[in-house]
Each structure stands twice: as structure tokens, then as C-alpha cells.
Motif scaffolding. Sequence first.
Motif, mmCIF file in Angstrom:
data_model
loop_
_atom_site.group_PDB
_atom_site.id
_atom_site.type_symbol
_atom_site.label_atom_id
_atom_site.label_comp_id
_atom_site.label_asym_id
_atom_site.label_seq_id
_atom_site.Cartn_x
_atom_site.Cartn_y
_atom_site.Cartn_z
ATOM 1 N N THR A 181 38.330 39.219 33.542
ATOM 2 C CA THR A 181 38.838 39.991 32.725
ATOM 3 C C THR A 181 40.178 39.878 32.312
ATOM 4 N N PHE B 64 30.957 30.102 25.649
ATOM 5 C CA PHE B 64 32.060 30.900 26.366
ATOM 6 C C PHE B 64 32.628 31.651 25.078
ATOM 7 N N TYR B 65 32.566 33.133 25.574
ATOM 8 C CA TYR B 65 33.516 33.934 24.399
ATOM 9 C C TYR B 65 34.506 34.883 25.089
ATOM 10 N N ASN B 66 35.481 35.239 24.610
ATOM 11 C CA ASN B 66 36.194 36.285 25.145
ATOM 12 C C ASN B 66 36.488 37.504 24.309
ATOM 13 N N ASP C 194 35.219 27.732 22.928
ATOM 14 C CA ASP C 194 35.692 28.396 21.805
ATOM 15 C C ASP C 194 36.686 27.633 20.843
ATOM 16 N N ALA D 241 40.500 32.201 24.310
ATOM 17 C CA ALA D 241 39.220 32.219 25.176
ATOM 18 C C ALA D 241 39.023 30.550 25.513
ATOM 19 N N THR E 162 41.211 30.259 28.861
ATOM 20 C CA THR E 162 40.448 30.987 29.861
ATOM 21 C C THR E 162 39.204 30.061 30.333
ATOM 22 N N SER E 163 38.466 29.617 29.183
ATOM 23 C CA SER E 163 37.329 28.676 29.704
ATOM 24 C C SER E 163 37.613 27.602 30.593
ATOM 25 N N GLN F 83 35.408 37.727 29.917
ATOM 26 C CA GLN F 83 35.012 36.310 29.346
ATOM 27 C C GLN F 83 33.475 36.192 29.289
#
Length: 330
Positions: free
Chosen positions: A265, A206-208, A160, A166, A169-170, A136
Motif C-alpha cells: 500500500t 498490476f493496478y494501483n 500499467d 503503478a 511500484t510494479s 497495488q
Amino acid sequence: MKKKWTMFITLIFVVAVMVTALTGCGEGNGNVNGDNNDTGDASPSFISIASGSPGGAYFPLGAGMAKVITDNVEGVFAQSESTGASVENARLVGSGASEMGMAMANVAYDAYAGQGDFDGDQQDVVALFSMYPAAQHLIVGADSDIYSIEDLVGKTVSVDAAGSGAEVTSYIILEAAGIRDEVNTRNFSQPEAADALKDGQVDAVFYNFAHPGAVVEEIMTTKDIRFIPIEDELLDAIIDDYPYFTKGVIPAGVYGLDEDVSALTVGNLMLVHSDMDEDFAYALVEAMFKEASLDELVGIHQVAALMNLQDSAVSPIPLHPGAERFFQEQ
């Protein structure tokens, strides 16, 4: 009169033959689960791979995998489709709208268990194989006053695209830090978020994806950025609650970084419907893990170098029986 009658009978015969031929040609086009397929052949002639938006690893990797399947599985044409990524992909596969779909492991787990974004809407999905782990990313402008997750309070942050892994997860990170309600979040796709950061519409993004992400490299061509690490204490708290996450790093050298950046991760899976024919699932995995296929995928995106027989057989949700049989035989 006799001649006209003979020509009429002949015409009927020709039409009948053509109809029979066309009907026969259509019989082999059953779907991936064998439904509406009177021949009993459960292998489809066309499959859709739900991938992601341009800018990350899913989109190019999906196109590469579609080519591998088309080239190596006889009678099958595969095509990658751009989507909103993980959450949408799990639903597309669960509903049968797509035969294959990429999803982050946390989203796949929630879809399989019917929790999180899938509360009361359990998806009938299983894993075909694990693809690769992804970190992330949290990036800000180099002149930003943001240096930690806590500094996001009061800021505008792209989490995202809606329905992406993403995004999920963010929100997990913001929730664990206790600041979710104090951050102004925006749902931008990867390219949109890049433009928003460059134009000052958002303070952080944020990116994943597996590093290096093409969209991050694109931002760096016109804007200086910094990567925000996630502290060990916060990582430990998240992993205690969500065991499919792991501690990881965006390593020094990538993106020109001078040192590792600690990151959350998560793995990435290829999902299929649990009803997919076992032999067909086996054929898909067999095609993907040929040495020539993996070499071809690495040429498309270097993250494919992380795909191997040992790690790709590990999944937080059950493997499809066809895939499980393939990995056991290796």
C-alpha cells in the motif's frame, strides 16, 4: 471639414478606451506562481489538475476536485486533465505545465529527491495534501496457474501505463522478488490492460488505486478473476528499502472477496510547485476540506471518505507553506 476632423478625433478616443479596457482585463491572468503578472496578484484565473486515465480513482476524483475549486475559490476556473498519472504528473507540475497534479507517494518522493525515474532531473514539487492510501492490485484469470509473485516468471504482465506510479511500484515488487528480468512486461493503460486480460494478451495485470477500482469491477462483469497476494516476507523486504510503502490489504467484501488479500500500500498526494503563492495554496486546501466539498467528492468516488484533516497533513515530502498553515490552524 471641421465635422470630419471631429469624428476622426472621436474615433481615436473610442479606440484608445477599448484598448485600455482590454489591457486591464488581461492583467489578472497571471499564472500560479505570479510570473508574467504585472498586478502582483499571484492567483491564476485558470488551473489545470493533472489526474490519470479513466478506470482508476484519479480521473473522476480530479474532475470532482476541479469542480470544488471552481465553485469555492473566487475568480478561478479549474479543469482536470487525463494523463499517464504519477510520473508524468510530477513532471507537469515541476515544469509549471500543470498547477496541480496527483501522484503516488513513492513517485512524489523520487521526484522531490531527484532519484529513481527522476535521477538527475529533480522536480521542484511539494505536497498540497495527502489524498488516500491505495493498494497495488495483481489480478489474473480465475483459471490461471499463477498463485504467487514468483509464478509470474515467463508470463506476460501489464505493469500499467509508462510513467505511472503503478508501473514504478510494479517494477519495485518484481525487483524485490528477484524476477524482474524473467517477466515479459507490457505498458497498457488501465482500460487497455482490462481488454488485454479478457482477450488473453496478458496473463496478469498490476493496478494501483483505492478499492474498489472501477476497471476491475468492469472486468468482473465478463471474466472471472483471482487476486494474487503478496507474501509478508516480500512486503517486509520492500518496506525496509522504501519506507513510504506500508502493509495493507484489499479487504474481504470488496470485489466479493471471501477473505483479505495482502497487498503493498502507498499513499497518494496532490502536488503543486513550491513557488505557488502561499495564500492561494491556503485557499485551495481550505476549499477542498470544507465539509460540503468532502461530501461532494465522496459522492463522486468513495475513496474521498479517507480524506481528513489529520491524515491529509501527513506527507513523505514537505507540505507547501500555505497548506501547512491551513492544517496548523485547524
